[in-house]
Design a protein around this motif. Structure first.
Motif, PDB file in Angstrom:
ATOM      1  N   CYS A   1      -6.701   0.978 -11.126  1.00  0.00           N
ATOM      2  CA  CYS A   1      -5.854   1.666 -10.143  1.00  0.00           C
ATOM      3  C   CYS A   1      -4.380   1.617 -10.541  1.00  0.00           C
ATOM      4  O   CYS A   1      -3.624   2.542 -10.254  1.00  0.00           O
ATOM      5  CB  CYS A   1      -6.044   1.052  -8.752  1.00  0.00           C
TER       6      CYS A   1
ATOM      7  N   TYR B   1     -10.853   5.357  -5.602  1.00  0.00           N
ATOM      8  CA  TYR B   1     -11.577   4.210  -6.158  1.00  0.00           C
ATOM      9  C   TYR B   1     -12.345   3.523  -5.037  1.00  0.00           C
ATOM     10  O   TYR B   1     -11.775   3.150  -4.009  1.00  0.00           O
ATOM     11  CB  TYR B   1     -10.603   3.216  -6.805  1.00  0.00           C
TER      12      TYR B   1
ATOM     13  N   ILE C   1      -8.162   4.283  -1.789  1.00  0.00           N
ATOM     14  CA  ILE C   1      -8.961   3.086  -2.085  1.00  0.00           C
ATOM     15  C   ILE C   1      -9.801   2.690  -0.878  1.00  0.00           C
ATOM     16  O   ILE C   1      -9.292   2.595   0.237  1.00  0.00           O
ATOM     17  CB  ILE C   1      -8.045   1.913  -2.508  1.00  0.00           C
TER      18      ILE C   1
END
Length: 312
Positions: A144, A152, A203
């Motif tokens: 990341c 992600y 995320i």
């Protein structure tokens, strides 16, 4: 090179420079490594100094005294420097097995996979990544920070690991998707736009039980790339993993199956061969990915680590 300098030089400035770049480094002061590690390190530095110099160096003994006054904790921090100048800092347990799991420490295969990913960042750039068995997050946080993924998805199953994983993601300046939603509700549109610009990839952390997850749940993730490190170590778990990989290999994003990369530490050849055999039974081929060229992190370079690309 440093060892040679230490043996041939009685210059106290060299030792002070080492001290400033290690135990007194701003990152170490903010996120200290284990007391035991710091104590061993400063003791080694004092030994080096005493073998070449006659005058004591007060700074070394001040640091040692400070460390000896500290109590050992079950948790510590480890920081991994990235080639961008940034770093990944993780809260880890001192013990290899803690709270019934091995997932609260970083294993060599995760470091290996992170190095390979950083060197092959184009595979991850602007794509959605799913990581199986993320543990406490080293590989994913490094990707990341360096590879510019679009989204992600970290995943694991043990509740203590998931809790530590969320903490480490926040520790490294990332905001989880659920937290972003709560945060942006309270902001003006202008502030919201700024947050989205700074935020980087979307995320999320998913609780994923390989034994019960459905194909529908996996296909909803819409992943382009799937990765995992050190997940092949137990025959029972391996069979559940194969089931998940089979489901993932048939799911498609924009008409394409995902790319799948698995980094394995080969401890028991029988378990490794079982994994390969079971892959073959469900029609998944594999090829060994060549080793990357740059060694960025400290781990046993003689470890028997293999990176496989799976071929559906």
């Amino acid at each position: 090179e440093l060892e040679k300098k230490l043996k041939s030089s009685s210059d106290a400035l060299l030792l002070l420079d080492i001290l400033q770049k290690t135990i007194l480094h701003p990152l170490c002061l903010k996120y200290p490594p284990s007391v035991k590690y710091r104590r061993c390190f400063i003791s080694e530095l004092i030994k080096k100094h005493e073998s070449i110099a006659t005058e004591p160096l007060d700074e070394l003994y001040d640091v040692l005294a400070d460390i000896l006054n500290k109590e050992e904790s079950t948790n510590c921090y480890k920081s991994y420097l990235l080639p961008t100048g940034d770093s990944v800092t993780l809260s880890e347990t001192v013990a290899i097995i803690s709270q019934g799991t091995t997932g609260l420490v970083t294993w060599d295969a995760a470091l290996y996979l992170a190095e390979w990913a950083i060197e092959n960042s184009a595979i991850f750039s602007n794509r959605t990544i799913l990581e199986l068995g993320s543990g406490i997050g080293l590989t994913g946080i490094a990707i990341c920070k360096t590879c510019n993924p679009k989204a992600y998805v970290f995943s694991d199953y043990h509740h203590c690991v998931l809790e530590q994983l969320r903490e480490n993601i926040n520790l490294n300046g990332f905001v989880l998707e659920s937290e972003t939603e709560n945060h942006t509700k309270m902001q003006s549109q202008n502030q919201r736009a700024k947050v989205m610009d700074l935020q980087g990839p979307k995320i999320t952390v998913a609780e994923l039980d390989w034994g019960s997850v459905t194909e529908e749940q996996l296909s909803e993730l819409q992943t382009d790339v799937i990765i995992a490190a050190d997940v092949v170590y137990d025959p029972q778990i391996t069979l559940s993993l194969i089931g998940v990989l089979q489901q993932l290999s048939t799911s498609k994003t924009a008409g394409k199956p995902p790319e799948i990369y698995i980094a394995l530490m080969v401890r028991n050849p029988d378990t490794y061969h079982l994994f390969q055999t079971e892959l073959g039974k469900v029609g998944i081929g594999w090829q060994v990915v060549p080793t990357h060229t740059k060694n960025l992190f400290l781990y046993d370079l003689h470890s028997n680590i293999t990176l496989l690309k799976l071929l559906a």
